[in-house]
Design an enzyme around this catalytic site. Structure first.
Site, PDB file in Angstrom:
ATOM      1  N   LEU A 195      13.324  84.857  44.668  1.00 27.17           N
ATOM      2  CA  LEU A 195      12.443  86.007  44.721  1.00 27.17           C
ATOM      3  C   LEU A 195      11.039  85.860  44.726  1.00 27.17           C
ATOM      4  CD1 LEU A 195      14.494  88.705  42.539  1.00 27.17           C
ATOM      5  CD2 LEU A 195      14.749  87.944  44.670  1.00 27.17           C
ATOM      6  N   SER A 234       6.939  87.120  45.713  1.00 27.42           N
ATOM      7  CA  SER A 234       6.119  88.225  45.735  1.00 27.42           C
ATOM      8  C   SER A 234       5.004  88.130  46.518  1.00 27.42           C
ATOM      9  CB  SER A 234       5.826  88.485  44.492  1.00 27.42           C
ATOM     10  OG  SER A 234       5.138  87.615  43.581  1.00 27.42           O
ATOM     11  N   GLY A 235       4.613  86.715  47.073  1.00 23.57           N
ATOM     12  CA  GLY A 235       3.164  86.415  47.855  1.00 23.57           C
ATOM     13  C   GLY A 235       2.359  86.125  46.657  1.00 23.57           C
ATOM     14  N   GLY A 236       2.713  86.009  45.465  1.00 26.85           N
ATOM     15  CA  GLY A 236       1.702  85.499  44.354  1.00 26.85           C
ATOM     16  C   GLY A 236       1.885  83.985  44.151  1.00 26.85           C
ATOM     17  N   VAL A 237       1.152  83.554  43.281  1.00 30.19           N
ATOM     18  CA  VAL A 237       0.978  82.186  42.841  1.00 30.19           C
ATOM     19  C   VAL A 237       2.110  81.750  41.978  1.00 30.19           C
ATOM     20  CG1 VAL A 237      -0.489  82.504  40.739  1.00 30.19           C
ATOM     21  CG2 VAL A 237      -0.451  80.251  42.061  1.00 30.19           C
ATOM     22  N   ASP A 238       2.679  82.586  41.115  1.00 21.66           N
ATOM     23  CA  ASP A 238       3.714  82.003  40.248  1.00 21.66           C
ATOM     24  C   ASP A 238       5.102  81.985  40.904  1.00 21.66           C
ATOM     25  OD1 ASP A 238       2.084  82.480  37.810  1.00 21.66           O
ATOM     26  OD2 ASP A 238       2.654  84.674  37.730  1.00 21.66           O
ATOM     27  N   SER A 239       5.476  83.014  41.892  1.00 29.15           N
ATOM     28  CA  SER A 239       6.653  82.649  42.518  1.00 29.15           C
ATOM     29  C   SER A 239       6.348  81.594  43.486  1.00 29.15           C
ATOM     30  CB  SER A 239       7.125  83.899  43.120  1.00 29.15           C
ATOM     31  OG  SER A 239       6.271  84.296  44.262  1.00 29.15           O
ATOM     32  N   CYS A 287       5.347  97.179  38.530  1.00 30.34           N
ATOM     33  CA  CYS A 287       6.353  96.813  39.196  1.00 30.34           C
ATOM     34  C   CYS A 287       5.979  96.777  40.774  1.00 30.34           C
ATOM     35  CB  CYS A 287       7.763  97.349  38.960  1.00 30.34           C
ATOM     36  SG  CYS A 287       9.178  96.470  39.503  1.00 30.34           S
ATOM     37  N   CYS A 308      13.048  98.309  36.243  1.00 24.94           N
ATOM     38  CA  CYS A 308      12.771  97.582  37.496  1.00 24.94           C
ATOM     39  C   CYS A 308      13.590  96.350  37.350  1.00 24.94           C
ATOM     40  CB  CYS A 308      11.401  97.282  37.979  1.00 24.94           C
ATOM     41  SG  CYS A 308      11.296  96.626  39.598  1.00 24.94           S
ATOM     42  N   GLY A 335       9.484  84.142  39.109  1.00 20.59           N
ATOM     43  CA  GLY A 335       8.414  83.456  38.474  1.00 20.59           C
ATOM     44  C   GLY A 335       8.017  84.267  37.334  1.00 20.59           C
TER      45      GLY A 335
END
Length: 362
Positions: free
Chosen positions: A6, A8-13, A191, A96, A119
């Site tokens: 999954l 998200s467009g963030g650094v973690d994922s 969320c 969520c 992430g």
């Protein structure tokens, strides 16, 4: 393994993708699309999807955008609005994860894979034939309190690769791998709500209902609020009162009254007994069949700090946490997150309920 990630467009994922890709797994990326509460698109989601697309191209991986818009608004947001209208404090991020990310997504797409990876800063620990939700190495980023309503079945199918790393190292890994998301700021907000202001969201659906703000010690009106649903127990900011600090210590939903108390050390904002109902255990009930209380660590809000206490069953069939120190802003509707005394395992969570005396008055 064949893994659904999954993103998200963030650094973690993005770092999750990099780590699992280097381990040789077969990865399929999924972006869950949730529109705004008007059913329209969200510009932040467009930016997120663009980053996810760049990640998919970088590693040559399939990316699928899936919509859970209606399910999200029918479950998580309906729960949030219902809870707020009842004068309670909701926990939409927890719902969520339980209902959307690891509920609807798992039922429709996730079950086709060996594992689903995210992430989140948490760990999955397999021990004694069970899966346990372990806290992250980084106490500041630990997100087990957002995951404390998931089931044993859901946990057994999850991977949280970042649980073993501090956030600083995750950011460094993103830089070293030249990920397109390496410099993106961490997302804030509830969320999937993205950039939507929470109070604006509440006003859009519940409107306003002006009422008095009363100093609880004197009964004197010290201000006016726009609706009790904009305020939560323990709140200090956003009251619009001078000469503070002022804290929300009680709400009268029937009469639309918000009660406040003044001063940093006002005893009315603290408590040690936390009544809990609708308790959910992820792996097992720490009390077992015994009526004897057990020592636990717990949290009542997202924080790196744990509090030591004792968990016991009540004569009314619920649970009660007795804290060893004062707890500020015990808000009914929020959740008490229960951990083992060594802080290693998140055992589960239960909703903080109104004191029995308050229930009798309702």
């Amino acid at each position: 393994m064949k893994i659904a990630v999954l993103v998200s467009g963030g650094v973690d994922s993005s770092v999750v993708v990099d780590l699992l890709y280097k381990q040789g797994h077969e990865l399929h990326l999924f972006y869950i699309r949730i529109g705004s509460d008007t059913g329209e698109g969200d510009c932040s989601a467009e930016e997120d999807m663009e980053m996810c697309t760049l990640m998919a191209h970088k590693y040559g991986l399939p990316l699928r955008e899936v919509s859970l818009h209606q399910e999200y608004w029918d479950s998580v947001m309906a729960y949030t609005l219902r809870t707020v209208k009842e004068g309670l404090t909701p926990h939409p991020d927890m719902m969520c994860n339980k209902l959307v990310k690891f509920g609807y997504f798992e039922e429709r797409w996730g079950h086709e894979f060996d594992k689903v990876a995210t992430g989140h800063y948490a760990r999955v620990i397999e021990r004694d034939g069970k899966f346990w939700l372990g806290t992250a190495v980084d106490p500041v980023k630990d997100q087990t309190d957002f995951l404390a309503q998931i089931s044993q079945e859901q946990l057994s199918h999850l991977l949280f690769p970042l649980g073993e790393y501090p956030k600083s190292e995750v950011r460094a890994m993103a830089m070293e791998a030249h990920l397109p998301t390496a410099s993106r700021k961490d997302s804030q907000g509830i969320c999937f709500l993205g950039k939507i202001n929470y109070n604006d969201f509440i006003e859009r659906h519940l409107g306003t209902r002006p009422g008095p703000v009363i100093e609880i010690e004197t009964g004197k009106k010290v201000g006016q609020h726009r609706g009790y649903w904009f305020h939560t127990i323990g709140q200090r900011k956003g009251l619009g009162l001078s000469g503070g600090p002022w804290y929300v210590v009680r709400k009268n939903v029937r009469d639309n009254v918000v009660y406040v108390s003044k001063g940093y050390d006002t005893r009315r904002q603290y408590g040690r007994i936390i009544p809990v109902e609708e308790m959910h255990w992820i792996s097992e009930d720490p009390l077992g069949t015994s009526d004897m209380p057990v020592r636990v660590a717990f949290k009542t809000r997202h924080s790196p700090e744990f509090i030591d206490g004792t968990l016991r069953r009540t004569d009314q069939g619920g649970f009660e946490v007795e804290s060893e120190q004062d707890v500020q802003g015990i808000a009914p509707g929020q959740y008490a997150i229960i951990y083992t005394p060594d802080r290693e395992i998140c055992l589960g969570s239960g909703m903080i309920s109104l004191p029995l005396t308050s229930k009798k008055k309702r």
